[in-house]
Every structure is written in C-alpha cells, then in structure tokens.
Design a protein around this motif. Structure first.
Motif, PDB file in Angstrom:
ATOM      1  N   LEU A 118       0.827  -1.207   0.000  1.00  0.00           N
ATOM      2  CA  LEU A 118       0.000   0.000   0.000  1.00  0.00           C
ATOM      3  C   LEU A 118       0.863   1.259   0.000  1.00  0.00           C
ATOM      4  N   ALA A 119       2.029   1.157   0.623  1.00  0.00           N
ATOM      5  CA  ALA A 119       2.942   2.308   0.639  1.00  0.00           C
ATOM      6  C   ALA A 119       3.407   2.645  -0.774  1.00  0.00           C
ATOM      7  N   ILE A 120       3.806   1.643  -1.546  1.00  0.00           N
ATOM      8  CA  ILE A 120       4.238   1.936  -2.912  1.00  0.00           C
ATOM      9  C   ILE A 120       3.041   2.348  -3.765  1.00  0.00           C
ATOM     10  N   GLY A 121       1.861   1.839  -3.439  1.00  0.00           N
ATOM     11  CA  GLY A 121       0.651   2.292  -4.135  1.00  0.00           C
ATOM     12  C   GLY A 121       0.410   3.775  -3.913  1.00  0.00           C
ATOM     13  N   ALA A 122       0.619   4.230  -2.673  1.00  0.00           N
ATOM     14  CA  ALA A 122       0.464   5.660  -2.368  1.00  0.00           C
ATOM     15  C   ALA A 122       1.540   6.489  -3.058  1.00  0.00           C
ATOM     16  N   VAL A 123       2.737   5.923  -3.170  1.00  0.00           N
ATOM     17  CA  VAL A 123       3.839   6.654  -3.805  1.00  0.00           C
ATOM     18  C   VAL A 123       3.531   6.934  -5.276  1.00  0.00           C
ATOM     19  N   VAL A 124       3.005   5.954  -5.993  1.00  0.00           N
ATOM     20  CA  VAL A 124       2.779   6.120  -7.435  1.00  0.00           C
ATOM     21  C   VAL A 124       1.397   6.674  -7.751  1.00  0.00           C
ATOM     22  N   ALA A 125       0.570   6.934  -6.736  1.00  0.00           N
ATOM     23  CA  ALA A 125      -0.806   7.358  -6.976  1.00  0.00           C
ATOM     24  C   ALA A 125      -0.936   8.750  -7.585  1.00  0.00           C
ATOM     25  N   PRO A 126      -0.174   9.770  -7.141  1.00  0.00           N
ATOM     26  CA  PRO A 126      -0.450  11.134  -7.636  1.00  0.00           C
ATOM     27  C   PRO A 126       0.216  11.438  -8.975  1.00  0.00           C
ATOM     28  N   PRO A 127      -0.569  11.756 -10.014  1.00  0.00           N
ATOM     29  CA  PRO A 127       0.026  12.188 -11.288  1.00  0.00           C
ATOM     30  C   PRO A 127       0.648  13.580 -11.158  1.00  0.00           C
ATOM     31  N   ASP A 128       1.474  13.908 -12.100  1.00  0.00           N
ATOM     32  CA  ASP A 128       2.154  15.200 -12.119  1.00  0.00           C
ATOM     33  C   ASP A 128       1.489  16.070 -13.170  1.00  0.00           C
ATOM     34  N   ALA A 129       0.798  17.134 -12.726  1.00  0.00           N
ATOM     35  CA  ALA A 129       0.075  17.985 -13.671  1.00  0.00           C
ATOM     36  C   ALA A 129       1.018  18.818 -14.520  1.00  0.00           C
ATOM     37  N   VAL A 162      -0.762  11.489   2.807  1.00  0.00           N
ATOM     38  CA  VAL A 162      -1.478  11.024   4.006  1.00  0.00           C
ATOM     39  C   VAL A 162      -1.611   9.502   3.966  1.00  0.00           C
ATOM     40  N   ALA A 163      -1.944   8.961   2.784  1.00  0.00           N
ATOM     41  CA  ALA A 163      -2.027   7.507   2.644  1.00  0.00           C
ATOM     42  C   ALA A 163      -0.670   6.855   2.864  1.00  0.00           C
ATOM     43  N   LEU A 164       0.388   7.503   2.364  1.00  0.00           N
ATOM     44  CA  LEU A 164       1.732   6.965   2.559  1.00  0.00           C
ATOM     45  C   LEU A 164       2.119   6.964   4.034  1.00  0.00           C
ATOM     46  N   ARG A 165       1.798   8.036   4.726  1.00  0.00           N
ATOM     47  CA  ARG A 165       2.112   8.103   6.149  1.00  0.00           C
ATOM     48  C   ARG A 165       1.371   7.014   6.928  1.00  0.00           C
ATOM     49  N   THR A 166       0.120   6.772   6.561  1.00  0.00           N
ATOM     50  CA  THR A 166      -0.661   5.724   7.219  1.00  0.00           C
ATOM     51  C   THR A 166      -0.067   4.347   6.930  1.00  0.00           C
ATOM     52  N   ALA A 167       0.347   4.113   5.684  1.00  0.00           N
ATOM     53  CA  ALA A 167       0.936   2.817   5.318  1.00  0.00           C
ATOM     54  C   ALA A 167       2.251   2.587   6.047  1.00  0.00           C
ATOM     55  N   ILE A 168       3.068   3.640   6.177  1.00  0.00           N
ATOM     56  CA  ILE A 168       4.340   3.508   6.905  1.00  0.00           C
ATOM     57  C   ILE A 168       4.089   3.166   8.362  1.00  0.00           C
ATOM     58  N   GLY A 181      -9.022   6.339   9.709  1.00  0.00           N
ATOM     59  CA  GLY A 181      -9.996   7.398   9.460  1.00  0.00           C
ATOM     60  C   GLY A 181      -9.738   8.630  10.299  1.00  0.00           C
ATOM     61  N   GLY A 182      -9.392   8.419  11.572  1.00  0.00           N
ATOM     62  CA  GLY A 182      -9.094   9.554  12.448  1.00  0.00           C
ATOM     63  C   GLY A 182      -7.872  10.322  11.998  1.00  0.00           C
TER      64      GLY A 182
END
Length: 622
Positions: A118-129, A162-168, A181-182
């Motif tokens: 999930l951590a690597i999923g969060a890493v590659v999730a955001p595209p670069d506009a 935020v997702a990456l921090r949660t996965a770590i 969620g909190g």
C-alpha cells in the motif's frame, strides 16, 4: 565534503539542467525524460559523485515550494467551480490507486507485507500535472481539462502523502480502520485550518508592504511556515501549503503592487523550474546505486522486469477504470457527465513526476524490499512519461478536441478592458477638479481609450489594413525606446548620473517595453464563428431581442470613409437597418456616429467569421 566541492556540484547540477532543458526544448523532446536519461548515463561515469535524496530534504526542502508555486497560479474561482470532479480525481482516485496498486505489488513481490504494498501504491498514486499541462498547452487541449488536471495535482499529493504516512505506520505496527480514518480527518482538518490561518495572516501583512524585495522575501518563507505549522499539530503540511497558496494567489491582485506581482511571479517560476528539473536529474544520478541495492534483494532480472511491468500496468489501468466508472455512474444516476472524449484524455493524462520520485525516498530504510520499491517508483515515472507523454498529443488530435481559440480570448479581453476603461473614464469625470489641467485630463482619457481600442483591434485580422493604429503605435514606440536606451547608455558610460538614478530610469524603460513588446497570438483560420462566450455574454433586452434579418448596406467597405477619403480598421453592421460603418478604432468612428444619429441600439461585427454584438445603450457585449 568541503564547501567548495558542494558549491561546485550545485553549480554543475544547475548548468546541466539548463543545457539539457534547452536542448530538449529545441528538439521538442520531453525535458523530464531527457534529464532522467542524462542522470542515468552520468551515474555510470567514473568520478561522478553518488547522490542520495534525504527524506527530510524532500519533504521540507522540495515539496512545500513546488506545491506553493503551483497553488499561487491556480484560479480559486475555477477550483470552486470544478471542486466535485477535482475531489473525485485527487482523493477518490488516489485511494483507489493506492489500494489497487498496493494489492498488485503485494502479490508480485515475494515477501512484501501488504502495508508495504500500500505504501508503494500511495507513492505512485499522484500524477504530475506539470507534465500533463505542458502537453496540454502544446497541443491545444481544452482549458477545462487543463484546469481539472491542475486542480487534481494540488490535492492528490496531499491525499497520497497522508495515505503513505498511514501505510508507513502500518508497516511499523498494527493500525485499526478507526485510527486510519481519524488520522485522515486530523490531517485534512488540521491542514485546512493552518492553511487558512497562514494565508489570511500573510495576506494581511503583505497588504502593508510596499517594497517588492521585502514582499518577495516573505513569500519565500510562507510555504515552509504553513508546512511546519501543520505538521506540528499532526495535520497535512501539503494541504496547508496548497490552501495558503490558493488564498494568496487569489488575493494578489488586491494586496500587491504591480512591481511586487511581477517580481513574485518571475521568482516563483524560476524556483519551480530549477527544483523540478534538478529532482529529475538527481533521480537519474541515483539509478546506479538503486540497481546495486536491488542486486542484493535476491530477485532475478526476469522477476524484477515482471514486478516493474505489473506495477506500471496496474498504475495505468486503475486510472482508466476509475474514469470509466465515473462516467458510468453519472449516466446511471442521470447526472451531468463529462463527454467521453474528455474522460479518455483525463484517463490517459496520468504522467507521474516529482512527487512520486520524492515520496519513494520517504520510505524508511527498514521498509521490506525498499530498493525494489524505489526502483518500481522510478520505472512508473519513466514509463508513464514515455508512454503517455509521447501518445497524449496524438490522442488529443485524434479525438479532435477544440483547442482554446485565440480570437475568442481576444474578444473576452476586449470586453473586460472596455468595462475597465468605461469605469475609469467615469471616475475621471467625477474626481477631476477645475484646477486640473485640461491637457493632463485629455492625456489620461486618450491613454485609457488607446488601451481599450488596441484590444478590439486584435479582432478581425482579415481587415483591409495590414497594420492597425495600435500596431503602428507599438512599432514606433519600440523604435523610440531603442533610441532612448542608446542615450541612456551614453549617460551611463559618461558618468552623467548616479547609478541609483540610472537604475530607476532603466526600470521604467523595461516596464514600458514589456507592456508593448508582447507576443501576439495569431488568430487561426476557423470554420467556427466567433461568438461571445457565455461567461461574458450580456443580458440586456436589446441583445436578447430577435432582430429581423436585413441586407447589409455594403459587403466590405465603410461608405462614409470612402466618400471622405478615409480608411478604417474594422467594420460594424447595424442589426436594425444593416448600415455598415467603421469601428471606434477607426478615425471616423462612423458606427458610433450612426447610433447617435438613429438611436439604433445594437451593432454586430461585420468581419468574416465574427457574430458577436454590442449594445450602445447598455454598453454590453452579447
């Protein structure tokens, strides 16, 4: 490493970035890909030092200024208007991508915990506009798509981190769904509060600053203050920076002087250019070290290829599936849906960039298979830049999406400038006193009217004149500025005036030249008629009335001008009687004269390909 060595390396990085980006621009290649390729090649050159991006440097030194530079150039009005689609892309798609890619990584990488996947999923999730919008402007993508991609890039970084921090945190120990969620609510809420506070306070301070240098210096610390303050309360520093940037960008026209805005705009464009491109180069320079670490993972070359290919495919497919799902859901629930062509372009505009590369190095050193995950992130960035970056222009052209129309832009500009000029002239009549010299008042009135006329003259380039009055003014004034600058250089070289005095004079010359020597966009030949956009259309009773069709009095001339031996710039046609006369930029201004003689309220453009209309009574465009 000594200070001299550090300075030499920094200079070498900047020089390399300038050379590679200049070459890429000249060859019409992707600058990020070229920088990565040069970095990879240089990493294997003997003597080139090894670079390692420290996570703290990435989070505190790179992300805040990069996000802030984008946020201050993003329209808050456009963001509000498109907030629904933007949130679906920046939050919903990030969560979906994190989960889908995370599961794929967990399945294909031996011994990888699901949390690390999930951590690597969060890493590659955001595209670069930045990469997507660069292509968008190059091929003429509709502005709505560009705004959506820019808005997505602002908040998808926050959601991904935020997702990456949660996965770590999950890698280090167990976390419950309630905790996740909190943490997410705290991060989002804390970031919003701090962002609003920092933005409002900074706007209050900058309103009172008159020195552009002091103002620019303050703007340089804003993203770091917002980020650190939000992180101190366990909020999202990324959201805080974005919100503060949106607020300050929105308030800039009312709180800053023109000089401050010019300085701020140029400084932040330079900062963004250097940081983004240096990161791409640094990533390439680390490839050799990454490959060395991957060699210790115990995986074969074939396994690594399959892992990288599977993750790249999952990253691309999840975006396509998400866009298809949104379109289907909107049709099922009878909601307004994007045109399928828009969805196809958005689905294919998933290039990854700086944030993905930077976030990969945030993974803790003890993360299982960290070197493999960093390699996966690198492949996803390079793969999407290569695949999407080279095929997106082709897709946009094949789908025949309507590009921004320079003629329509010119019409909008003319309408806004006309309203501004009218308001200024009305105010001039209110504030002038009997003691004000008539020649000064006339000079102000003439200058305001010239600015408005020059905007109207950008329309109807099919006119019989090869050069409009504003074109002539620009040509002559530029030549006079050249002569003035030559005399200025003589004064400087002879020591006639103090350096401070000379700098002030040169600044005035530069500002005036920048206003004159602007790059004019050619109005393309088009089969579409130039109509008034809905955003600027008037609503007066004269414009909404259905006028009966009448025969124009002339196909292509102003009869009064011909009779008097005069010439004209553009032609206008009275919609009531069909009288064709010249515009207000022409010496005769016979269209306006016709209105005063007949009180016929509405005229339309008589130029080929233009159907916009103007109400003389209500002073509205429609």
């Amino acid at each position: 490493m000594s200070g001299v060595e550090i300075a030499v390396e920094l200079v070498a990085l900047v020089v390399a970035v300038l050379l590679v980006t200049a070459a890429a621009r000249k060859l019409d290649w992707s600058a990020p890909l070229c920088l990565i390729a040069v970095g990879v090649a240089a990493s294997y050159v003997p003597g080139v030092p090894e670079y390692e991006l420290d996570p703290e440097v990435v989070l505190l030194g790179l992300l805040p200024p990069l996000l802030y530079a984008t946020a201050i150039r993003t329209s808050l009005i456009d963001f509000r208007r498109n907030r629904g689609p933007i949130l679906l892309l920046s939050v919903g798609l990030v969560i979906f991508t994190t989960a889908a890619v995370g599961v794929v990584a967990w399945l294909v990488i031996p011994g990888l915990p699901l949390a690390a996947g999930l951590a690597i999923g969060a890493v590659v999730a955001p595209p670069d506009a930045v990469a997507a919008t660069a292509v968008a402007r190059k091929v003429g993508m509709p502005r709505k798509l560009t705004r959506l991609l820019e808005g997505e890039s602002l908040f998808n970084d926050a959601a991904a981190l935020v997702a990456l921090r949660t996965a770590i945190a999950a890698i280090a120990g167990s976390v419950s769904l309630l905790q996740v969620g909190g943490d997410f609510l705290l991060a989002a809420g804390g970031g919003l509060v701090i962002g609003f506070a920092v933005g409002a306070l900074t706007a209050l301070i900058r309103t009172r600053l008159e020195d552009p240098v002091t103002d620019t210096a303050l703007s340089l610390v804003v993203p770091f203050v917002a980020y650190l303050a939000a992180e101190a309360i366990h909020g999202s520093g990324v959201i805080a920076v974005v919100v503060a940037g949106l607020i300050l960008g929105h308030k800039a026209p009312s709180m800053l002087s023109g000089r401050s805005r010019l300085a701020s705009r140029l400084n932040w464009q330079t900062i963004q250019f250097l940081l983004e491109n240096i990161v791409f180069l640094l990533i390439g320079l680390q490839v050799r070290r990454i490959m060395t670490e991957v060699g210790d993972s115990g995986l074969t070359a074939l396994e690594l290829v399959l892992i990288c290919a599977a993750t790249l495919a999952a990253t691309i497919v999840t975006r396509i599936v998400w866009m298809a799902g949104i379109g289907l859901a909107r049709r099922v629930f009878h909601r307004h849906a994007w045109p399928w062509r828009y969805s196809a372009v958005i689905a294919w505009a998933g290039m990854r960039g700086v944030v993905t590369l930077a976030a990969a190095f945030v993974l803790p050193a003890d993360t299982p298979q960290r070197a493999v995950l960093v390699l996966v992130a690198f492949v996803v960035v390079a793969g999407t830049l290569l695949l999407h970056g080279t095929t997106l222009p082709v897709l946009v052209r094949r789908l025949k999406l309507p590009p921004p129309d320079p003629a329509e832009d010119a019409l909008q500009e003319a309408a806004v400038l006309h309203d501004m000029t009218r308001a200024a002239l009305e105010e001039l009549e209110k504030i002038r006193t009997p003691e004000d010299p008539d020649d000064i008042v006339e000079r102000l009135r003439s200058r305001l009217q010239h600015r408005s006329d020059s905007a109207w003259e950008e329309l109807g380039r099919q006119s019989t004149l090869t050069e409009t009055p504003s074109d002539a003014y620009r040509r002559l004034r530029l030549r006079l500025l050249e002569v003035e600058r030559e005399k200025f250089l003589e004064a400087r070289d002879s020591g006639m005036a103090d350096d401070d005095v000379l700098r002030r004079i040169l600044e005035r010359l530069d500002i005036e030249e920048s206003m004159l020597d602007r790059e004019e966009e050619a109005v393309p030949d088009s089969d579409r008629e130039l109509r008034t956009p809905a955003a600027t259309a008037g609503s007066c009773k004269h414009l909404t009335k259905e006028w009966p069709a009448v025969e124009p009095s002339s196909p292509d001339v102003c009869a009064v001008c011909v009779e008097n031996g005069m010439t004209w710039v553009h032609l206008r046609e009275c919609v009531k009687c069909g009288n064709v006369a010249c515009c207000d930029s022409s010496p005769g201004k016979h269209a306006t004269e016709h209105f005063h003689d007949t009180l016929h309220p509405v005229m339309r453009s008589h130029e080929p390909g233009e159907t916009w209309r103007w109400c003389f009574v209500d002073k509205q465009l429609g």
